[in-house]
Write a protein that holds these residues in place. Sequence first.
Motif, PDB file in Angstrom:
ATOM      1  N   GLN A 128       0.826  -1.205   0.000  1.00 61.09           N
ATOM      2  CA  GLN A 128       0.000   0.000   0.000  1.00 61.09           C
ATOM      3  C   GLN A 128       0.865   1.261   0.000  1.00 61.09           C
ATOM      4  O   GLN A 128       1.936   1.296   0.606  1.00 61.09           O
ATOM      5  CB  GLN A 128      -0.913   0.015   1.231  1.00 61.09           C
ATOM      6  CG  GLN A 128      -1.913  -1.122   1.262  1.00 61.09           C
ATOM      7  CD  GLN A 128      -2.756  -1.097   2.516  1.00 61.09           C
ATOM      8  OE1 GLN A 128      -3.805  -0.453   2.569  1.00 61.09           O
ATOM      9  NE2 GLN A 128      -2.296  -1.786   3.544  1.00 61.09           N
ATOM     10  N   ASP A 167      -3.002   4.861  -1.446  1.00 65.05           N
ATOM     11  CA  ASP A 167      -4.079   3.983  -0.985  1.00 65.05           C
ATOM     12  C   ASP A 167      -4.571   4.421   0.389  1.00 65.05           C
ATOM     13  O   ASP A 167      -5.729   4.217   0.742  1.00 65.05           O
ATOM     14  CB  ASP A 167      -3.595   2.537  -0.892  1.00 65.05           C
ATOM     15  CG  ASP A 167      -3.069   2.013  -2.221  1.00 65.05           C
ATOM     16  OD1 ASP A 167      -3.838   2.049  -3.199  1.00 65.05           O
ATOM     17  OD2 ASP A 167      -1.900   1.581  -2.273  1.00 65.05           O
ATOM     18  N   ILE A 168      -3.662   5.008   1.160  1.00 62.51           N
ATOM     19  CA  ILE A 168      -3.977   5.575   2.466  1.00 62.51           C
ATOM     20  C   ILE A 168      -3.680   7.060   2.400  1.00 62.51           C
ATOM     21  O   ILE A 168      -2.611   7.472   1.929  1.00 62.51           O
ATOM     22  CB  ILE A 168      -3.143   4.908   3.574  1.00 62.51           C
ATOM     23  CG1 ILE A 168      -3.546   3.435   3.730  1.00 62.51           C
ATOM     24  CG2 ILE A 168      -3.292   5.647   4.899  1.00 62.51           C
ATOM     25  CD1 ILE A 168      -2.614   2.631   4.606  1.00 62.51           C
ATOM     26  N   LEU A 199      -3.716   1.272   9.914  1.00 62.01           N
ATOM     27  CA  LEU A 199      -4.268   1.032   8.583  1.00 62.01           C
ATOM     28  C   LEU A 199      -3.400   0.056   7.781  1.00 62.01           C
ATOM     29  O   LEU A 199      -3.888  -0.620   6.878  1.00 62.01           O
ATOM     30  CB  LEU A 199      -4.415   2.352   7.826  1.00 62.01           C
ATOM     31  CG  LEU A 199      -5.471   3.302   8.402  1.00 62.01           C
ATOM     32  CD1 LEU A 199      -5.283   4.709   7.858  1.00 62.01           C
ATOM     33  CD2 LEU A 199      -6.877   2.803   8.099  1.00 62.01           C
ATOM     34  N   GLN A 251     -10.522   1.109   8.901  1.00 58.94           N
ATOM     35  CA  GLN A 251     -10.719   1.971   7.734  1.00 58.94           C
ATOM     36  C   GLN A 251     -10.324   3.422   7.982  1.00 58.94           C
ATOM     37  O   GLN A 251      -9.927   4.119   7.056  1.00 58.94           O
ATOM     38  CB  GLN A 251     -12.198   1.929   7.324  1.00 58.94           C
ATOM     39  CG  GLN A 251     -12.689   0.573   6.880  1.00 58.94           C
ATOM     40  CD  GLN A 251     -12.341   0.284   5.444  1.00 58.94           C
ATOM     41  OE1 GLN A 251     -12.365   1.162   4.598  1.00 58.94           O
ATOM     42  NE2 GLN A 251     -12.004  -0.957   5.153  1.00 58.94           N
ATOM     43  N   ARG A 256      -8.436   4.963   4.585  1.00 57.85           N
ATOM     44  CA  ARG A 256      -8.256   4.322   3.278  1.00 57.85           C
ATOM     45  C   ARG A 256      -8.964   5.152   2.209  1.00 57.85           C
ATOM     46  O   ARG A 256     -10.073   5.640   2.417  1.00 57.85           O
ATOM     47  CB  ARG A 256      -8.819   2.904   3.306  1.00 57.85           C
ATOM     48  CG  ARG A 256      -8.173   2.014   4.342  1.00 57.85           C
ATOM     49  CD  ARG A 256      -8.565   0.559   4.191  1.00 57.85           C
ATOM     50  NE  ARG A 256      -8.117  -0.192   5.361  1.00 57.85           N
ATOM     51  CZ  ARG A 256      -6.872  -0.621   5.549  1.00 57.85           C
ATOM     52  NH1 ARG A 256      -5.955  -0.386   4.622  1.00 57.85           N
ATOM     53  NH2 ARG A 256      -6.545  -1.282   6.649  1.00 57.85           N
TER      54      ARG A 256
END
Length: 314
Positions: free
Chosen positions: A33, A121-122, A145, A152, A202
């Motif tokens: 991520q 993505d985060i 996360l 979330q 997220r």
Amino acid sequence: MLNEVERWLSTRSWSKTDRPLHKILAAKRATGQSVSVVLPALNEEETVGDIVAVIRHDLMQQVPLVDEIVVVDSGSTDRTSEVAAAAGARVVHRDDILPRVPVAPGKGEVLWRSLLATSGDIVCFIDADLKEFSSDFVSGIVGPLLTEPGVQLVKGMYDRPLGGAAGQGGRVTELMARPLLNMHWPQLAGFVQPLGGEYAARRSLLEQLPFPVGYGVELGMLVDALHLVGLDALAQVDVGVRKHRHQDGQALGRMSAAIYRTAQLRLARGHLIRPSLTQFERGEDGFEPRTYSVDTEERPPMVEIAEYAQRKVA
């Protein structure tokens, strides 16, 4: 307190020391991520450069946790953009993001548009007025996360000193937001800093949420996320002490009005109370009324925006 909240506090309330940086980095490598850090900024030349420099040094150069730092300038008249860029951030002007949509003033507007200016993505939001900033604000709230697939959204919690007194900051939280949440959304009663500007989520959640354009964005986001993904998908992390510039009482009154309006809309989704606030200032002839409009606009979930959908396809 609800039994559900007591259980949540024991399972979804952590400290920044619970996840050492090497474990967070291992989880990032394992999951693949990416992480974007966004600083919404308006006339923050005194602090924004130091925040960017600390994140860049500690979490990009020393270790590869953060993939991009983006400062979204919402119309600064000082050297905010220049200072942020010199410190290593990518600076984007609010008006240049999604230019076909007329800009509304407010913090929530900037956060909403930042989803189009970032790719992580985060996404981690950090206010640009913090003093004595530490990079574990970022690693602390991003950590869950990366290590907890079911989480979330993560809010930072911290002590907020005011005038040398510990715990006396966050006046709008204690006088407006906390009573609203306890009475109407008691599942959210366990959040220590529901209005705090330091949180991460997220992208897959953020793009589904509406964004109040003004100061109601944090409360609205919490309430909407609760309904969308449930309490166990929300968490908080203790990151220590938050020092920042405090606003005067009248500014806090306007913030409170916007937050109340955000709550009222979510409670009723119908009739709106008068969207304005009258305050008083002493003038030469006594107290003079000053009436301010309260933010009444919200931006739709970003997944409904054509430019965003096209970018995801590309």
